[in-house]
Design a protein around this motif. Structure first.
Motif, PDB file in Angstrom:
ATOM      1  N   GLU A  52       0.813  -1.214   0.000  1.00  0.00           N
ATOM      2  CA  GLU A  52       0.000   0.000   0.000  1.00  0.00           C
ATOM      3  C   GLU A  52       0.848   1.267   0.000  1.00  0.00           C
ATOM      4  N   SER A 122      -8.146   2.055  -7.846  1.00  0.00           N
ATOM      5  CA  SER A 122      -7.128   1.609  -6.902  1.00  0.00           C
ATOM      6  C   SER A 122      -7.698   1.456  -5.500  1.00  0.00           C
ATOM      7  N   SER A 123      -7.092   0.551  -4.728  1.00  0.00           N
ATOM      8  CA  SER A 123      -7.426   0.433  -3.308  1.00  0.00           C
ATOM      9  C   SER A 123      -6.899   1.672  -2.586  1.00  0.00           C
ATOM     10  N   THR A 126      -2.726   3.426  -1.699  1.00  0.00           N
ATOM     11  CA  THR A 126      -2.056   2.750  -2.791  1.00  0.00           C
ATOM     12  C   THR A 126      -0.704   3.428  -3.022  1.00  0.00           C
ATOM     13  N   VAL A 153      -6.803  -3.107   0.569  1.00  0.00           N
ATOM     14  CA  VAL A 153      -6.689  -4.403  -0.095  1.00  0.00           C
ATOM     15  C   VAL A 153      -7.330  -5.492   0.760  1.00  0.00           C
ATOM     16  N   CYS A 186      -5.915  -3.286  -8.504  1.00  0.00           N
ATOM     17  CA  CYS A 186      -5.762  -3.987  -7.225  1.00  0.00           C
ATOM     18  C   CYS A 186      -6.091  -5.455  -7.439  1.00  0.00           C
TER      19      CYS A 186
END
Length: 244
Positions: A52, A122-123, A126, A153, A186
């Protein structure tokens, strides 16, 4: 002999999410793979629970390099690095002739083939540096935006149904930004059953699953017999160059 592809996880998932999650991911990949391909999924022994940040990337790369001799001993035909950030790809390719596939690069290049402008989901958080990666891949001019989906995530794996509304909202924002194709940034999203189809149905544009993009590029590399010479053969014992 059936071609063998390894999906190399970038976390010690056997300790964080359990061996059941590893088995689920292997089953998911095996179902999506061509019938003549054998799939394995390995965790790394140590490292962060998810990538991350760039600090996480820095911790993961040495662990990945330490696994390369095991890949070679097992005679895998291709290896997929299981992270959208494609950590350590250049370094790993220097020490093995096995095709090493980055799902992030694979997915974004695929987006360039089937769309004119793409966005990345995206998570949250990130790793920073997506624009720099896009420049190195020659895709910066096609990139519209990156939108985070409001969950981590691990949240995506543990509570996929709860995460869906945030993913859908981010996807719609990407389309509003001007994207005509979306990329899942992700692996947690990529391994969520039916998420790709649900998003496509709701937002009306193609959505590229990075997990499956990496798998299909790996299959293509094996089918084409792609290999590259390695500069060294043992990333653990190869001597360090002295500064002069």
């Amino acid at each position: 002999m059936r071609p063998r592809i390894l999906y190399q996880l970038i976390s010690p998932m056997h300790r964080t999410l359990g061996v059941e999650e590893i088995a689920r991911r292997r089953a998911y990949l095996s179902e999506a793979a061509s019938s003549d391909v054998s799939i394995d999924v390995w965790p790394i022994e140590d490292g962060p629970s998810a990538v991350e940040s760039n600090a996480d990337v820095a911790l993961v790369v040495p662990e990945l390099l330490r696994t390369v001799p095991k890949w070679m001993a097992e005679r895998y035909d291709a290896v997929i690095i299981g992270c959208f950030s494609d950590p350590g790809i250049a370094a790993i390719r220097d020490v093995t002739d096995i095709p090493v596939i980055g799902p992030g690069g694979s997915a974004m290049h695929l987006a360039a083939q089937f769309g004119e402008r793409f966005s990345v989901l995206s998570s949250d958080p990130t790793p920073k540096g997506l624009i720099a990666r896009l420049r190195s891949l020659g895709l910066a001019e096609l990139f519209v935006s990156e939108r985070t989906v409001g969950c981590s995530v691990l949240d995506l794996v543990r509570r996929p149904d709860e995460a869906f509304n945030g993913i859908l909202a981010a996807a719609r924002n990407c389309v509003d930004d001007g994207a005509d194709i979306l990329v899942m940034g992700c692996m947690g999203m990529g391994f969520t059953p039916h998420l790709t189809e649900r998003l496509q149905d709701r937002v009306g544009v193609p959505v590229i699953n990075s997990v499956l993009a990496g798998l299909k590029v790996a299959e293509a590399a094996v089918s084409l017999g792609l290999r590259r010479p390695a500069r060294t053969t043992d990333p653990v014992t190869a001597p360090m160059l002295s500064a002069v």
